[in-house]
Design a protein around this motif. Structure first.
Motif, PDB file in Angstrom:
ATOM      1  N   UNK A 194      15.813  -2.152  16.332  1.00  0.00           N
ATOM      2  CA  UNK A 194      16.649  -1.665  15.231  1.00  0.00           C
ATOM      3  C   UNK A 194      18.103  -1.552  15.652  1.00  0.00           C
ATOM      4  N   UNK A 195      18.338  -1.087  16.903  1.00  0.00           N
ATOM      5  CA  UNK A 195      19.708  -0.929  17.370  1.00  0.00           C
ATOM      6  C   UNK A 195      20.365  -2.277  17.636  1.00  0.00           C
ATOM      7  N   UNK A 196      19.594  -3.259  18.123  1.00  0.00           N
ATOM      8  CA  UNK A 196      20.150  -4.553  18.482  1.00  0.00           C
ATOM      9  C   UNK A 196      20.395  -5.429  17.258  1.00  0.00           C
ATOM     10  N   UNK A 197      19.611  -5.247  16.191  1.00  0.00           N
ATOM     11  CA  UNK A 197      19.711  -6.100  15.011  1.00  0.00           C
ATOM     12  C   UNK A 197      20.888  -5.689  14.134  1.00  0.00           C
ATOM     13  N   UNK A 198      21.423  -6.671  13.399  1.00  0.00           N
ATOM     14  CA  UNK A 198      22.440  -6.353  12.398  1.00  0.00           C
ATOM     15  C   UNK A 198      21.805  -5.574  11.249  1.00  0.00           C
ATOM     16  N   UNK A 199      20.620  -6.003  10.825  1.00  0.00           N
ATOM     17  CA  UNK A 199      19.886  -5.327   9.750  1.00  0.00           C
ATOM     18  C   UNK A 199      18.432  -5.203  10.178  1.00  0.00           C
ATOM     19  N   UNK A 200      17.875  -4.009  10.006  1.00  0.00           N
ATOM     20  CA  UNK A 200      16.475  -3.782  10.328  1.00  0.00           C
ATOM     21  C   UNK A 200      15.827  -3.040   9.154  1.00  0.00           C
ATOM     22  N   UNK A 201      14.901  -3.719   8.494  1.00  0.00           N
ATOM     23  CA  UNK A 201      14.185  -3.163   7.338  1.00  0.00           C
ATOM     24  C   UNK A 201      12.736  -2.992   7.747  1.00  0.00           C
ATOM     25  N   UNK A 202      12.229  -1.759   7.678  1.00  0.00           N
ATOM     26  CA  UNK A 202      10.875  -1.489   8.163  1.00  0.00           C
ATOM     27  C   UNK A 202      10.010  -0.839   7.078  1.00  0.00           C
ATOM     28  N   UNK A 203       8.975  -1.582   6.679  1.00  0.00           N
ATOM     29  CA  UNK A 203       7.965  -1.067   5.734  1.00  0.00           C
ATOM     30  C   UNK A 203       8.618  -0.407   4.521  1.00  0.00           C
ATOM     31  N   UNK A 204       9.607  -1.069   3.963  1.00  0.00           N
ATOM     32  CA  UNK A 204      10.353  -0.504   2.846  1.00  0.00           C
ATOM     33  C   UNK A 204       9.635  -0.759   1.523  1.00  0.00           C
ATOM     34  N   UNK A 205       9.517   0.294   0.757  1.00  0.00           N
ATOM     35  CA  UNK A 205       9.053   0.214  -0.629  1.00  0.00           C
ATOM     36  C   UNK A 205      10.077   0.923  -1.504  1.00  0.00           C
ATOM     37  N   UNK A 206      10.206   0.433  -2.754  1.00  0.00           N
ATOM     38  CA  UNK A 206      11.131   1.095  -3.664  1.00  0.00           C
ATOM     39  C   UNK A 206      10.524   1.153  -5.054  1.00  0.00           C
ATOM     40  N   UNK A 207      10.534   2.370  -5.619  1.00  0.00           N
ATOM     41  CA  UNK A 207       9.938   2.632  -6.924  1.00  0.00           C
ATOM     42  C   UNK A 207      11.014   3.168  -7.850  1.00  0.00           C
ATOM     43  N   UNK A 208      11.063   2.593  -9.062  1.00  0.00           N
ATOM     44  CA  UNK A 208      11.959   3.108 -10.098  1.00  0.00           C
ATOM     45  C   UNK A 208      11.148   3.934 -11.085  1.00  0.00           C
ATOM     46  N   UNK A 209      11.693   5.087 -11.481  1.00  0.00           N
ATOM     47  CA  UNK A 209      11.011   5.936 -12.445  1.00  0.00           C
ATOM     48  C   UNK A 209       9.956   6.813 -11.793  1.00  0.00           C
ATOM     49  N   UNK A 210       9.328   7.638 -12.636  1.00  0.00           N
ATOM     50  CA  UNK A 210       8.315   8.572 -12.146  1.00  0.00           C
ATOM     51  C   UNK A 210       7.100   8.573 -13.062  1.00  0.00           C
ATOM     52  N   UNK A 211       5.996   9.072 -12.508  1.00  0.00           N
ATOM     53  CA  UNK A 211       4.788   9.223 -13.303  1.00  0.00           C
ATOM     54  C   UNK A 211       4.298   7.896 -13.857  1.00  0.00           C
ATOM     55  N   UNK A 212       3.879   7.916 -15.142  1.00  0.00           N
ATOM     56  CA  UNK A 212       3.347   6.713 -15.767  1.00  0.00           C
ATOM     57  C   UNK A 212       4.426   5.651 -15.974  1.00  0.00           C
ATOM     58  N   UNK A 213       5.675   6.069 -15.967  1.00  0.00           N
ATOM     59  CA  UNK A 213       6.778   5.118 -16.151  1.00  0.00           C
ATOM     60  C   UNK A 213       7.226   4.481 -14.836  1.00  0.00           C
ATOM     61  N   UNK A 214       6.621   4.881 -13.721  1.00  0.00           N
ATOM     62  CA  UNK A 214       7.050   4.367 -12.418  1.00  0.00           C
ATOM     63  C   UNK A 214       6.742   2.876 -12.283  1.00  0.00           C
ATOM     64  N   UNK A 215       7.704   2.169 -11.723  1.00  0.00           N
ATOM     65  CA  UNK A 215       7.563   0.727 -11.476  1.00  0.00           C
ATOM     66  C   UNK A 215       7.893   0.463 -10.013  1.00  0.00           C
ATOM     67  N   UNK A 216       6.941  -0.114  -9.291  1.00  0.00           N
ATOM     68  CA  UNK A 216       7.201  -0.484  -7.901  1.00  0.00           C
ATOM     69  C   UNK A 216       7.908  -1.838  -7.893  1.00  0.00           C
ATOM     70  N   UNK A 217       9.183  -1.824  -7.530  1.00  0.00           N
ATOM     71  CA  UNK A 217       9.989  -3.038  -7.577  1.00  0.00           C
ATOM     72  C   UNK A 217       9.900  -3.857  -6.297  1.00  0.00           C
ATOM     73  N   UNK A 218       9.612  -3.180  -5.191  1.00  0.00           N
ATOM     74  CA  UNK A 218       9.736  -3.848  -3.899  1.00  0.00           C
ATOM     75  C   UNK A 218       8.763  -3.257  -2.902  1.00  0.00           C
ATOM     76  N   UNK A 219       8.156  -4.152  -2.114  1.00  0.00           N
ATOM     77  CA  UNK A 219       7.502  -3.731  -0.914  1.00  0.00           C
ATOM     78  C   UNK A 219       5.987  -3.659  -0.914  1.00  0.00           C
ATOM     79  N   UNK A 220       5.500  -3.426   0.313  1.00  0.00           N
ATOM     80  CA  UNK A 220       6.287  -3.158   1.523  1.00  0.00           C
ATOM     81  C   UNK A 220       6.932  -4.436   2.092  1.00  0.00           C
TER      82      UNK A 220
END
Length: 268
Positions: free
Chosen positions: A14-40
């Motif tokens: 992580x320190x040596x890399x310019x960008x290090x993305x690890x097991x990233x998930x991203x969710x928009x909204x909450x509850x029944x309206x939640x949408x998982x846009x990315x990941x892992x």
């Protein structure tokens, strides 16, 4: 927060890399309206690489770019730029699909303002503005207002502004999508040359397979939502010393374009 253990191989990466993305998930909204846009999603981008993210609309390409820029935190997982969490406006220059320039300022004034925000002293700003405009082929329009130049020239101003601060990372979110084909090709050539000249690490988002192969030293294809890595391939084509038409005529170019195009269609 505990400092990364320098004996831990993951921390060292992580320190040596310019960008290090690890097991990233991203969710928009909450509850029944939640949408998982990315990941892992996990990606490590070495310094000096030109990574292109390609995939169908809604696959999470722009979401991943925003997470790398620090515009929002991931729902889970971690993002590091040079070993630290990203901070908006620091550590990366960002170019959007629309230039987002200040129309009341001149071309040179827009670039000078970016240098001022970066803390560059006035005399140094006066020296560097012409250099930056020369780098993107705009040395002869420095005094014009934004509304007096073409869309392609405006996007060049946006690139010069992103290069103004000496950030080691350049993030570009479909910056040529709204341009005509000829202008787009010219700016692709310009950006490829700027990348070679500066050696900056770049992450570029596009829908175009040809653009991905032409620009990238590495191409990652994302699946449909939630976006995951469907293909991660090193391009391996010459970065300098060839004309664009010569590069596109190489059998390896056609082979890569076919491989990546098939992966994009299969993942959509």
């Amino acid at each position: 927060m505990r400092s990364p253990d320098i004996a831990d191989p993951a921390a060292r990466t992580a320190e040596a890399a310019a960008v290090d993305v690890r097991e990233v998930e991203h969710v928009y909204g909450r509850g029944q309206a939640a949408v998982t846009a990315l990941g892992p999603v996990s990606l490590t981008v070495p310094r000096g690489a030109f990574l292109v993210l390609v995939g169908a609309s809604g696959c999470g390409k722009s979401t991943l770019l925003r997470l790398i820029a620090g515009f929002e935190p991931p729902t889970s997982g971690s993002v590091r730029i040079g070993g630290v969490e990203p901070v908006p406006g620091r550590g990366a220059g960002v170019v959007f699909q629309q230039p987002r320039l200040f129309p009341w300022k001149s071309v040179g004034g827009n670039v000078e303002l970016a240098l001022r925000y970066a803390g560059v002293p006035r005399q140094e700003r006066l020296r560097r503005v012409p250099e930056l405009l020369e780098r993107v082929g705009l040395h002869d329009v420095a005094g014009r207002r934004i509304w007096q130049i073409s869309g392609g020239q405006q996007q060049r101003v946006a690139i010069a502004r992103a290069l103004a601060a000496d950030n080691p990372l350049l993030l570009l979110d479909e910056p040529f999508a709204a341009l005509d084909a000829l202008t787009r090709e010219r700016l692709q050539e310009d950006l490829r040359q700027v990348s070679a000249d500066t050696g900056r690490t770049s992450v570029f988002v596009t829908h175009s397979v040809d653009e991905a192969v032409f620009l990238g030293s590495r191409v990652v294809v994302l699946t449909r939502r939630p976006g995951r890595v469907a293909l991660d391939v090193e391009v391996g084509l010459p970065r300098t010393g060839m004309e664009p038409d010569e590069l596109r005529a190489l059998p390896e170019y056609a082979s890569l374009r076919a491989t990546i195009g098939h992966a994009v269609r299969a993942a959509a």
